[in-house]
Write a protein that holds these residues in place. Structure first.
Motif, mmCIF file in Angstrom:
data_model
loop_
_atom_site.group_PDB
_atom_site.id
_atom_site.type_symbol
_atom_site.label_atom_id
_atom_site.label_comp_id
_atom_site.label_asym_id
_atom_site.label_seq_id
_atom_site.Cartn_x
_atom_site.Cartn_y
_atom_site.Cartn_z
ATOM 1 N N THR A 717 0.850 -1.191 0.000
ATOM 2 C CA THR A 717 0.000 0.000 0.000
ATOM 3 C C THR A 717 0.881 1.235 0.000
ATOM 4 O O THR A 717 1.722 1.410 0.886
ATOM 5 C CB THR A 717 -0.921 0.016 1.241
ATOM 6 N N GLU A 721 -3.021 3.512 -2.384
ATOM 7 C CA GLU A 721 -3.141 2.678 -3.578
ATOM 8 C C GLU A 721 -2.552 1.302 -3.284
ATOM 9 O O GLU A 721 -1.399 1.181 -2.872
ATOM 10 C CB GLU A 721 -2.407 3.312 -4.764
ATOM 11 N N LYS A 722 -3.371 0.261 -3.476
ATOM 12 C CA LYS A 722 -2.889 -1.100 -3.237
ATOM 13 C C LYS A 722 -2.408 -1.709 -4.544
ATOM 14 O O LYS A 722 -3.102 -1.648 -5.565
ATOM 15 C CB LYS A 722 -3.992 -1.966 -2.626
ATOM 16 N N GLN A 723 -1.206 -2.269 -4.485
ATOM 17 C CA GLN A 723 -0.618 -2.906 -5.666
ATOM 18 C C GLN A 723 -0.302 -4.355 -5.350
ATOM 19 O O GLN A 723 0.381 -4.655 -4.372
ATOM 20 C CB GLN A 723 0.646 -2.170 -6.096
ATOM 21 N N THR A 725 1.522 -7.762 -6.587
ATOM 22 C CA THR A 725 2.552 -8.291 -7.486
ATOM 23 C C THR A 725 2.617 -9.804 -7.312
ATOM 24 O O THR A 725 2.754 -10.299 -6.196
ATOM 25 C CB THR A 725 3.928 -7.673 -7.177
ATOM 26 N N VAL A 735 1.778 -7.387 -12.331
ATOM 27 C CA VAL A 735 1.598 -6.271 -11.400
ATOM 28 C C VAL A 735 0.214 -5.685 -11.632
ATOM 29 O O VAL A 735 -0.130 -5.302 -12.762
ATOM 30 C CB VAL A 735 2.683 -5.190 -11.605
ATOM 31 N N GLN A 737 -2.662 -2.881 -10.332
ATOM 32 C CA GLN A 737 -3.102 -1.724 -9.539
ATOM 33 C C GLN A 737 -4.573 -1.964 -9.218
ATOM 34 O O GLN A 737 -5.447 -1.824 -10.066
ATOM 35 C CB GLN A 737 -2.896 -0.437 -10.334
ATOM 36 N N SER A 739 -7.097 -0.659 -7.355
ATOM 37 C CA SER A 739 -8.218 0.281 -7.403
ATOM 38 C C SER A 739 -8.637 0.585 -8.833
ATOM 39 O O SER A 739 -9.809 0.851 -9.114
ATOM 40 C CB SER A 739 -7.844 1.574 -6.674
ATOM 41 N N GLN A 740 -7.651 0.547 -9.754
ATOM 42 C CA GLN A 740 -7.945 0.858 -11.153
ATOM 43 C C GLN A 740 -8.174 -0.394 -11.991
ATOM 44 O O GLN A 740 -8.492 -0.290 -13.179
ATOM 45 C CB GLN A 740 -6.789 1.670 -11.742
ATOM 46 N N LYS A 742 -6.045 -2.364 -13.242
ATOM 47 C CA LYS A 742 -5.093 -2.390 -14.340
ATOM 48 C C LYS A 742 -4.004 -3.407 -14.060
ATOM 49 O O LYS A 742 -3.554 -3.538 -12.921
ATOM 50 C CB LYS A 742 -4.457 -1.009 -14.547
#
Length: 819
Positions: A717, A721-723, A725, A735, A737, A739-740, A742
């Motif tokens: 985080t 934004e939480k990412q 991987t 990878v 993203q 929230s988006q 993507k």
């Protein structure tokens, strides 16, 4: 090993036998019985194993072993097979107090101050003491050593040693393999104005002692290559760095490396990181060591003809002879053995080690027999219920403190539960002292810490420990340990665990495969000897052998297929006589051993497990890391979130079409679009459900399986934004993203590719990763909750004790008033 040496070992000779199976009972079991075991077989990853085998020239069987050890790429494989190629960081950058320790020692040598090494009486402690005695003398220090009495004082530095050294005009105390829990003695030393350098590798207490400098690998980063060093490893780092600082390292490092290798293997330190690199080097140097004591020890152990040693030669031949002295004799014998330059003295001390080991072996056999008889009687009468208590506490009088730890290990093998074994310190039976040994799912040090208020003294780590407490607290200790065990162990854990690496038809178990094992060595903790298994093996012949009729010798036959040629091999099963006769057809798990007889070399099997025969695994090509619909065979994947009310979409492109049966291409496009939107919605919903658990997490790492492949996942985080991987075995990254919604796919050095995370191969993988992260976080929260409950239990126990004390005082006052 020759047939002659095997028979010598079986007759109670030199070899300390490995212990994969239980010890025999006085009354054998009924025919066709099995060891109570649980097998854990690593999933086969054939395509990846074939790739590693192709670039390393290893057998695919051993390539699979590398994958099982967490080695997934050719680059990692090359580093593992040749650890000398790894660039090591300087220990000065890893150990925070190393620079200060070197300054203090250099100053003491310059000012000719008296230095005392406070050692320990196990192999690690004695080799550490000898290593620093040799190096400090070589560097011009005024140095002496002291080791506490195992029988009268117990483990570690104590106040008596501190007081004696101060009275003798000492200046600096250097502990080896002990001291991290010795708060009171270290505090007393500081009160007396002594300088303290504490070197140890045991687990850290809540409050560290007030030493001037502390060297302990538990204080450095977990990913450090020095993290796994034993006490002798810390001493080696300190000695070599000091010699380099004083520009006197010539001819010293190779000498010290022999002692490092002895102590590291004998202490069962993990053979990873610098341990693997230095031990691999040390095993080649040991037979040529310039230390007379090492040569004498090799001579009495019957290893003088070896040009290079394997870890088992130390673990089963040299180590027991060193440890035996610490257990039942005077540790000075070993220190003199490893520090003298007189060949005659060295041979004399080595013979004393041999005599001590023979006596130790006899004592172990007697105590083990008594312990098993007592335990079996308690179990049969219903006084002990291991399924309920999940821990075995055995306390008996007149047992020798020095060998009960070995017996504890045998009881773990037999009963499959953690064992705490003790004996009384004194004739009045007021004090109990003992040792503990464990199973993989049970942490001994944490269990002893759970009993902190009941203990006089304790220490240890995950797998083993030592303790002492007042005998009137025995009932409370048993209860507390059982409570801890019930919180951490499931009933299925109460069977010995056999970790199995790879399935191997016996026709592939060849001399070439055995010789390739040298590249995997040195094997030990965290890099165990490979365990193979073969399905549906036929036992052609079996017989009980050994001085005490303890072992099984077998002849086994196997055909990989109806058209294949039958392969016949010999096998040995240590201490499995009670299972004679084994059923005719079995699945077997085994390690490999070499038999040499009159110049003829053959591979034999060292059995560690058997089970009723099951079908052999089918060979599959496996799937590619991010397999989609490019002609790959689809493998049905069970839902990674069984409690979530989500319908998984079949990964087959035709699944939805079969359900909808659209009439034309426009309908096909509509179905595909609806399927894609449904996948997007489900992934978003599931992500939001996981966030309720993962909301407060800054970073979380996990490993998880999906479609029979192992992946590594990280959730981070940054600025809300939480990412996510996800990394596969080939080092490719997905990878996301979150929230988006993507996603980007990183393949080696190529430019990242944008991917649609709602596509089934990706969405299913992401959900599997999120599920694993959620489970890990819930487990962490549950552990914290259990820790709070444990503290409450401790407080309740303390209150009960206070109530009992008040009752006793009231009764005393009442009796006084009446009188």
């Amino acid at each position: 090993m020759s047939e002659t040496s095997i028979e010598t070992a079986l007759a109670g000779g030199e070899l300390a036998l490995p212990s994969p199976g239980p010890s025999p009972k006085s009354h054998p079991k009924s025919p066709a019985s099995f060891p109570a075991q649980r097998w854990q077989i690593f999933p086969a990853q054939k395509s990846q194993a074939d790739h590693i085998a192709a670039v390393t020239a290893l057998s695919p069987l051993l390539a699979q072993v590398l994958i099982n050890r967490g080695i997934y790429t050719p680059e990692q494989s090359w580093e593992f097979l040749d650890p000398e190629t790894i660039q090591l960081p300087s220990p000065l950058c890893e150990f925070p107090d190393l620079e200060k320790s070197l300054e203090l020692l250099e100053q003491a040598i310059t000012l000719e101050e008296k230095i005392l090494i406070c050692g320990d009486y196990d192999a690690d402690g004695m080799t550490s003491t000898a290593l620093l005695m040799r190096s400090l003398r070589y560097l011009g220090a005024q140095v002496a050593y002291a080791i506490p009495s195992r029988m009268h004082e117990g483990y570690g530095i104590n106040q008596r040693m501190v007081e004696d050294f101060h009275a003798a005009g000492g200046n600096l105390i250097l502990t080896v393999d002990n001291g991290i829990t010795a708060y009171a003695p270290i505090s007393r030393a500081k009160e007396l104005g002594l300088t303290i350098i504490l070197t140890d590798h045991h687990d850290l207490p809540e409050q560290l002692p007030p030493a001037d400098a502390i060297l302990n690998p538990k204080l450095i980063r977990e990913s450090s290559p020095y993290r796994g060093v034993a006490g002798v490893g810390v001493a080696y780092v300190l000695a070599v760095c000091l010699a380099q600082r004083l520009n006197k390292q010539q001819d010293l490092t190779a000498t010290l490396l022999a002692l490092f290798t002895l102590g590291t293997i004998a202490d069962l330190a993990p053979l990873t990181g610098v341990n693997r690199r230095w031990v691999k080097r040390g095993l080649k140097l040991l037979p040529k060591s310039l230390i007379p004591g090492v040569q004498a020890l090799i001579e009495v152990a019957g290893l003088s003809k070896e040009t290079a040693l394997r870890p088992e030669a130390i673990g089963f031949r040299l180590g027991p002879r060193i440890n035996a002295v610490g257990r039942i004799a005077d540790p000075q014998i070993v220190i003199d053995l490893l520090t003298t330059d007189d060949v005659g003295v060295a041979l004399q001390q080595a013979m004393q080690c041999e005599e001590a080991n023979l006596l130790r072996r006899e004592m172990c056999q007697i105590i083990e027999k008594q312990a098993i008889e007592w335990c079996d009687a308690q179990i049969e009468s219903g006084l002990i219920n291991l399924q309920k208590e999940r821990v075995l506490v055995v306390v008996q009088p007149d047992w020798h403190h020095g060998v009960i730890g070995i017996v504890a290990s045998r009881l773990v093998e037999r009963y499959g539960v953690p064992v705490f074994i003790g004996t009384y310190e004194d004739e009045n039976k007021k004090e109990i002292r003992g040792s503990a040994r464990s199973i993989p799912e049970f942490n001994v040090f944490e269990a002893l810490t759970f009993c902190d208020d009941l203990m006089n003294k304790y220490g240890g780590h995950q797998a083993a420990g030592g303790f002492s407490f007042r005998s009137n607290k025995l009932r409370q200790v048993k209860s507390r340990l059982s409570n801890f065990a019930r919180k951490h162990l499931q009933p299925d854990h109460l069977k010995p665990l056999i970790k199995v690496d790879v399935h191997a038809p016996l026709e592939e178990v060849t001399l070439d495969l055995y010789q390739q094992l040298d590249q995997i060595h040195p094997c030990g903790i965290k890099n165990p000897d490979p365990v193979f298994w073969t399905a549906a093996v036929t036992i052609v012949e079996q017989k009980v052998i050994g001085k005490n009729s303890d072992h099984l010798k077998l002849t086994m036959a196997h055909k990989a297929s109806d058209d294949a040629q039958k392969v016949v091999m010999k096998a040995i099963a240590w201490r499995w006589a009670e299972y004679y006769p084994l059923p005719r057809i079995l699945d077997i798990a085994y390690k490999l051993r070499l038999n040499e007889w009159k110049g003829h070399r053959t591979v034999e099997l060292d059995l560690v497990g058997v089970r009723p025969s099951k079908p052999a695994p089918q060979t599959k090509a496996g799937i590619h890391p991010w397999s989609g619909s490019q002609g790959e065979a689809k493998i049905a994947t069970p839902s990674p979130y069984p409690n979530k009310n989500i319908q998984l979409i079949d990964s087959s492109p035709s699944a939805d079409l079969a359900k909808e049966q659209p009439a034309d291409s426009s309908d096909l496009s509509l179905v595909a679009e609806q399927s894609h939107l449904r996948a997007q919605t489900q992934l978003a919903n599931y992500s939001s459900e996981c966030y309720s658990v993962l909301e407060s997490v800054a970073r979380l790492d996990i490993e998880f399986y999906h479609s029979k492949r192992l992946y590594k996942g990280t959730l981070e985080t940054n600025d809300d934004e939480k990412q996510l991987t996800i990394e596969n075995g080939e080092g490719h990254l997905l990878v996301v993203q979150m929230s988006q919604q993507k996603g980007f796919l990183y393949l080696s050095a190529e430019t990242p590719q944008a991917v649609d995370v709602a596509e089934l191969p990706y969405s299913n993988l992401i959900r599997a990763g999120l599920s694993a992260l959620e489970i890990k976080q819930k487990t962490h929260l549950l552990a914290k909750y259990e820790e709070l409950l444990a503290k409450k239990d401790g407080q309740i126990d303390a209150m009960k004790a206070q109530i009992e004390l008040l009752k006793e005082k009231i009764a005393q006052l009442s009796s006084k008033q009446q009188s």
